[in-house]
Enzyme design. Structure first.
Site, mmCIF file in Angstrom:
data_model
loop_
_atom_site.group_PDB
_atom_site.id
_atom_site.type_symbol
_atom_site.label_atom_id
_atom_site.label_comp_id
_atom_site.label_asym_id
_atom_site.label_seq_id
_atom_site.Cartn_x
_atom_site.Cartn_y
_atom_site.Cartn_z
ATOM 1 N N ARG A 173 -43.632 50.110 68.284
ATOM 2 C CA ARG A 173 -44.619 49.325 67.932
ATOM 3 C C ARG A 173 -44.690 48.690 66.849
ATOM 4 N NH1 ARG A 173 -49.286 51.613 64.074
ATOM 5 N NH2 ARG A 173 -50.654 50.196 64.401
ATOM 6 N N HIS A 182 -54.686 47.131 65.969
ATOM 7 C CA HIS A 182 -54.864 47.460 67.358
ATOM 8 C C HIS A 182 -54.475 46.835 68.692
ATOM 9 C CE1 HIS A 182 -57.839 49.711 64.480
ATOM 10 N NE2 HIS A 182 -56.411 50.848 64.682
ATOM 11 N N ASN A 238 -42.936 54.617 66.643
ATOM 12 C CA ASN A 238 -43.431 53.944 65.609
ATOM 13 C C ASN A 238 -43.320 54.163 64.364
ATOM 14 O OD1 ASN A 238 -46.061 52.612 64.076
ATOM 15 N ND2 ASN A 238 -47.634 54.500 65.418
ATOM 16 N N GLU A 257 -51.370 54.487 73.943
ATOM 17 C CA GLU A 257 -50.819 53.261 73.216
ATOM 18 C C GLU A 257 -49.135 52.843 73.335
ATOM 19 O OE1 GLU A 257 -52.468 51.512 68.981
ATOM 20 O OE2 GLU A 257 -52.810 53.270 69.339
ATOM 21 N N GLY A 307 -64.266 56.787 68.974
ATOM 22 C CA GLY A 307 -64.511 56.464 69.415
ATOM 23 C C GLY A 307 -63.977 57.640 70.902
ATOM 24 N N ARG A 339 -60.805 52.399 54.276
ATOM 25 C CA ARG A 339 -61.422 50.846 54.386
ATOM 26 C C ARG A 339 -62.438 50.653 54.483
ATOM 27 N NH1 ARG A 339 -57.076 49.866 58.999
ATOM 28 N NH2 ARG A 339 -54.938 50.797 57.345
#
Length: 398
Positions: free
Chosen positions: A90, A180, A7, A383, A331, A239
């Protein structure tokens, strides 16, 4: 088969080497400050961790150092780079050109670079990483690209189109792409397997410094909260999330900002940081709220409220709801946010068990309340493993 998962950021290179026999992580690490003074690598393997400063003028030198760390010294996990069968990358933005993962060709690298204006910071870094990987590992090692946007390509036009003149889509590809996607795909597949059903209507909540919510019906994405860029959706670390477009033009007038200045203000100085005035890190915001900081409390309430709204909206869009999934740094780890989101959701069939919600998991945890008609799960995302699986399947021709 051993697969190196990469990544690349504009000044970073994150990596994991995964042995696909047993899907075991052999090593992982991070090269930081590429092209900047003070560049260094952190490498974890064999139960240990090593950090070293090294000059990384480009991603190529960073890749060379990764190979060195993997093949020599106490952190070695392979004898030679030839033991690495393939490299999975990625890629944030694939636009409408890429609807699935692909084995890399020069034409594909050129196309990823061509669509970079849709994700300028990310895609240009990915291109650097792809070219550097080819230079260091040679043509004999296949590279595979896995796009964050491909999972969202199943959205219908009514979900991905914006209410602007249609020629803006035709001529400039302006539409909702989401992000995502690799995480949403992994956790939705894991939840479906756990609940032994491929016909579930679920809302997957990837919550972290960047957050996105997706509506997933029978394994296919029907809608997602991020838009043309990752700026849209719920409040995030720095953001803003969704805004009335006129707010942007009004702030430009008041602040004297234009173009990239305004984009930076919304992407880097807003969200939890901008509202709380404390931090972009949820742990710091909670600590401030617990000590009486009203702005920090407001930021937390805004985030939970917005996630709740998306869950309700997506259940309406899908005509029902079978499962809610929480994943990502917030989460998976923030039981208070999960509780706030699920509070007063009994009308929708959602309730959670407070004791289970306080537990930790490294895989999947069902935190549904005893009378909850909707399953509420914590699914730890992976991921890198999703990228490795795609890479293995493509290289083996499956």
């Amino acid at each position: 088969m051993k697969i190196l998962v990469i990544n690349c950021g504009s000044s970073s290179l994150k990596y994991q080497l995964i042995d696909m026999e047993g899907e075991k992580v052999l090593c992982k690490g991070l090269c930081e400050r590429i092209g900047i003074d003070g560049s260094k690598i952190t490498h974890k393997a064999n139960g240990g961790e090593w950090a070293a400063e090294a000059p990384f003028p480009t991603h190529t030198e960073a890749f060379m150092k990764v190979v060195e760390m993997m093949t020599t010294g106490e952190g070695a996990v392979v004898k030679d780079k030839s033991e690495i069968s393939a490299i999975g990358h990625r890629i944030v933005q694939g636009a409408e050109f890429f609807t699935k993962s692909e084995i890399v060709t020069d034409a594909i690298i050129d196309k990823i670079e061509e669509i970079a204006p849709l994700a300028p910071v990310h895609n240009l870094a990915h291109v650097q990483g792809l070219r550097s990987a080819k230079a260091v590992f040679g043509a004999q090692t296949p590279n595979v690209v896995v796009f964050d946007t491909t999972f969202h390509q199943t959205m219908p036009a009514k979900a991905y189109m914006y209410g602007v003149p249609y020629e803006m889509y035709e001529q400039h590809a302006i539409r909702r792409y989401g992000a995502h996607g690799t995480s949403h795909r992994y956790v939705s597949m894991a939840a479906a397997k756990y609940l032994n059903s491929n016909a579930l209507k679920m809302v997957t909540c990837h919550l972290g410094n960047g957050s996105s919510i997706s509506a997933v019906n029978a394994g296919k994405c029907m809608d997602t909260s991020m838009g043309l860029t990752p700026l849209a959706g719920v409040l995030m670390g720095t953001r803003s999330g969704d805004l009335d477009p006129s707010v942007v033009t009004y702030m430009e007038q008041k602040l004297g900002f234009a173009g990239q200045e305004m984009a930076d203000y919304l992407n880097k100085k807003s969200g939890l940081l901008g509202v709380s005035g404390v931090s972009s890190d949820m742990r710091d915001v909670w600590a401030a709220a617990d000590s009486g900081n009203e702005r920090a409390k407001l930021a937390i309430e805004m985030l939970a409220y917005q996630i709740k709204k998306y869950i309700g909206a997506y259940s309406a869009a899908m005509g029902g709801l079978d499962c809610v999934v929480f994943t990502g740094g917030i989460g998976e780890n923030d039981n208070q946010i999960r509780a706030l989101v699920c509070e007063n959701m009994e009308y929708l069939g959602v309730s959670i068990d407070a004791e289970k919600n306080g537990q930790r998991t490294s895989d999947i945890l069902d935190i549904s309340g005893a009378n909850s008609r909707v399953k509420v799960l914590i699914v730890c995302t992976n991921e890198e493993l999703m990228i490795a699986r795609d890479t293995k399947a493509l290289v083996e021709g499956k």
